[in-house]
Design an enzyme around this catalytic site. Sequence first.
Site, PDB file in Angstrom:
ATOM      1  N   CYS A   1       0.846  -1.205   0.000  1.00 36.27           N
ATOM      2  CA  CYS A   1       0.000   0.000   0.000  1.00 36.27           C
ATOM      3  C   CYS A   1       0.878   1.251   0.000  1.00 36.27           C
ATOM      4  O   CYS A   1       2.109   1.162   0.015  1.00 36.27           O
ATOM      5  CB  CYS A   1      -0.929   0.014   1.203  1.00 36.27           C
TER       6      CYS A   1
ATOM      7  N   CYS B   1       3.686   1.735   2.544  1.00 33.65           N
ATOM      8  CA  CYS B   1       4.965   1.055   2.249  1.00 33.65           C
ATOM      9  C   CYS B   1       5.859   1.951   1.391  1.00 33.65           C
ATOM     10  O   CYS B   1       7.059   2.080   1.645  1.00 33.65           O
ATOM     11  CB  CYS B   1       4.709  -0.257   1.501  1.00 33.65           C
TER      12      CYS B   1
ATOM     13  N   CYS C   1      26.418 -39.152 -19.547  1.00 34.21           N
ATOM     14  CA  CYS C   1      26.481 -39.378 -18.104  1.00 34.21           C
ATOM     15  C   CYS C   1      26.742 -38.067 -17.377  1.00 34.21           C
ATOM     16  O   CYS C   1      26.943 -37.025 -18.013  1.00 34.21           O
ATOM     17  CB  CYS C   1      27.573 -40.385 -17.757  1.00 34.21           C
TER      18      CYS C   1
ATOM     19  N   CYS D   1      29.722 -35.948 -18.307  1.00 32.01           N
ATOM     20  CA  CYS D   1      29.579 -35.076 -19.483  1.00 32.01           C
ATOM     21  C   CYS D   1      29.080 -33.694 -19.050  1.00 32.01           C
ATOM     22  O   CYS D   1      29.564 -32.663 -19.534  1.00 32.01           O
ATOM     23  CB  CYS D   1      28.593 -35.683 -20.476  1.00 32.01           C
TER      24      CYS D   1
ATOM     25  N   ASP E   1       8.496  28.809 -32.493  1.00 30.92           N
ATOM     26  CA  ASP E   1       9.573  29.259 -33.368  1.00 30.92           C
ATOM     27  C   ASP E   1       9.042  29.133 -34.796  1.00 30.92           C
ATOM     28  O   ASP E   1       8.242  28.240 -35.083  1.00 30.92           O
ATOM     29  CB  ASP E   1      10.803  28.363 -33.172  1.00 30.92           C
TER      30      ASP E   1
ATOM     31  N   ASP F   1      12.744  23.720 -32.515  1.00 30.28           N
ATOM     32  CA  ASP F   1      13.436  22.529 -33.026  1.00 30.28           C
ATOM     33  C   ASP F   1      14.944  22.683 -33.135  1.00 30.28           C
ATOM     34  O   ASP F   1      15.658  21.706 -33.335  1.00 30.28           O
ATOM     35  CB  ASP F   1      12.881  22.153 -34.405  1.00 30.28           C
TER      36      ASP F   1
ATOM     37  N   ASP G   1      17.078  27.320 -30.106  1.00 24.60           N
ATOM     38  CA  ASP G   1      15.835  27.347 -29.319  1.00 24.60           C
ATOM     39  C   ASP G   1      16.043  26.780 -27.912  1.00 24.60           C
ATOM     40  O   ASP G   1      15.168  26.942 -27.051  1.00 24.60           O
ATOM     41  CB  ASP G   1      14.734  26.518 -30.014  1.00 24.60           C
TER      42      ASP G   1
END
Length: 830
Positions: free
Chosen positions: A13, A16, A85, A88, A511, A710, A714
């Site tokens: 909650c 916490c 086995c 291996c 702009d 852009d 700016d």
Amino acid sequence: MDSQVLSIRGMTCAACAQRIEKTVRKLSGIGQATVNLASEKLFVEYDESSLPLTAIKEAVSKIGYEVVEKSENSNVTIPIGGMTCAACAQRVEKVLTKLPGVASVSVNFATEKAIVAYDPHKVRLSAIKEAIEKAGYKALEVNKADAGDEDRARKQKAIKVLWTKFIVSAVFSLPLLYIAMVPMLTQYGIVLPYPKSLDPMNYSLIYALLEIVLVLPVIGVGYKFYTVGFKALWNRSPNMDSLIAIGTTAAVLYSLYNTWQIAAGNFKAVEALYFETAGVIITLILLGKSLEAVSKGRTSEAIKKLMGLAPKTALVLQNGAEKEIPIDEVEIDDIIIVKPGAKIPVDGSVIGGHTSIDESMLTGESMPVDKKAGDPVYAASLNTTGTIEFKAEKIGSDTALAQIIKLVEDAQGSKAPIAAMADKVSGVFVPVVAAIALLVGVAWFFGSGGDIKFALTIFISVLVIACPCALGLATPTAIMVGTGKGAENGILIKGGEALETAHKINTIVFDKTGTITEGKPTVTDVLTTEGADPNNLLQITASAEKSSEHPLGQAIVAGAQELGLEFLKVDDFNSITGRGIEAQTNGQTILAGNRKLMIEREISLTALEAEADTLASEGKTPMYVALDGRLAGIVAVADVVKPSSKAAIESLHKMGIEVAMITGDNAKTAAAIAKQVGIDRVLAEVLPQDKSNEVKKLQAEGRKVAMVGDGINDAPALAGADIGIAIGSGTDVAMESADIVLMRSQLTDVPTAIDLSKKTIRNIKQNLFWAFGYNVIGIPIAAGVLHLFGGPLLNPVFAAAAMSLSSVSVLTNALRLKRFKATSQKKKGA
């Protein structure tokens, strides 16, 4: 300051989340610590030189929560053939452990699989497989674990466990409720089937023992409420689980005492059994938790969609042969082949082939983009037509897609200022409620003449009805859905604060160049004298301008190329600085330039004077062209307005927002552009370094200002505005300075971003109103205020139902934002 995102498990909650924040913020060297309850993440900024990350993790672990740090290692399961086995399996383990970058190896002979954790930056998966092959075994098709998939699988498993617990709990609590309620209903004339052997008046002890048998499994499946709740209580940081644990424990202990009383011969004690209350409360809370987990999962769907875009493998050219390898194995400078219908695996540049690529999943642009040698390609975009080869330049977390995912994750983890009040209340909510429950319980005990049953009912009701979760989820869930919805529409909002501030904006400054306009000049008009052919004039002018480096000259050349005009041979080219050009072509002397050049060469402009003035008033630049000393015509060039500019500004006006335009152009050209798109205020002839000052002037008028731009020039204005909005096609510097990034170059996304902000903040306010209102009304009712004035007394079972639904209602309201539509989509729908 270093930053890190840590996954936290064990939170139940808002209390916490507050506990973790307080603990971490107390550490020396912490800059910022924010916990998002909905996404279960801790976002922390810290000074690594004075505070190691391990100290932060230890501090969180000490207060009872689990920290899960994102591992740098990749995990892979490799099926191995040829093992006969256990020796291996040992052999394969030894071989792989020796490889640099392999963190751990576990080979299971029975399943014939090797589970390997490795660092993909140090060792390739192909090298691991080669080592297995060299050892004499067969490395089969791998099963690679994806971090995102693992997290999704973990959450799905948690939801499944919660539903299972709820079903088990319901199976036992429903008959428990039935046998407890039917005798009570009989007193009111409602007769339901009921076994006589369980009649509480005649078989009190059997009745009580059966209730114990039925309630124990319910307590068993809800054991976490007790382990977590009492642990939090012991650590002096009580949470919602503590309230449930105290309330149901009180009910069960009181009922066990009365069962003992029944066994001792006090059969009247059967009227004071609360086993069904405890059982039904736990069942309803589990139902609420299950619904909450499902809803919380849906709030992060946008991130899941983004993560699911990237392909899992890449087709790489190695030693002249095509080889499919996992995406994590791709390295910078790898040559990657992408065939039609396949997705681009990483970012890079095309080195061979030609195709069209659908980048809509990243930019929102619906039209495929043509790609040829030298053009960039981006991870997750779809190759539609031809086969291309490209060189990998950005991989892993450096790709554009990964950066977008990180930006959205960071935004979802941030907090909006509007959440400050809820956070403060959540921090003290549980202990205050516990104190209220105790005080009210004691008051009613004495007020009712020592009726402990009555007092206990109120005590439990107050504890159970209180809901800090609704407060904790009100803001983060709405922010998660809002920022996710923005990402789906190509709008990247960098944080909760930006989301909140955007809804207050009343002035937007655009702009001009590259934002309102396309940012590249194009030929708009070709006017001629004496009925000459416009294409012929454009051909001659473009041929002469082909040697020029001036942007206007290059625009004329591009205009001729678009029409497929052939260039003529040009002799004696001469660039006249600040005026234009002079050249010889087809035995003619051509002059192309501005008014000053023509006047200096004594060329009469009378024939096209009026037309030139009209073009200038429309924001176009007239370039005069003279052949052999006589005016032949005008080629007009302009930085044309984007198709979306006018519609965007109209939408902003409908929202009551004033729109300004800032440009270095002269006032006449700026006014012409402003007239075309409906700008309210024009700030012309502004030097790049003065743009931020103009923004400050508007702010000094008491306006909340957003700046849309852009370019690099700016960046200061974007940073200085209340909200900086960068166009995605712009520079990295502009996007770094902005609060909101528009992935597309469409200005209609500006009103969409503002609209999304307004709707998200409205949603947050609704959530907070409900969360606060629910507790403000619910707690007094549970405390018996209505009963004090002759009204009903709230049963703890109904209190539990109300509490469970409060969190779910907040989450459901936040999920309504998923229906949000962009401004452009609304117009299409209309």
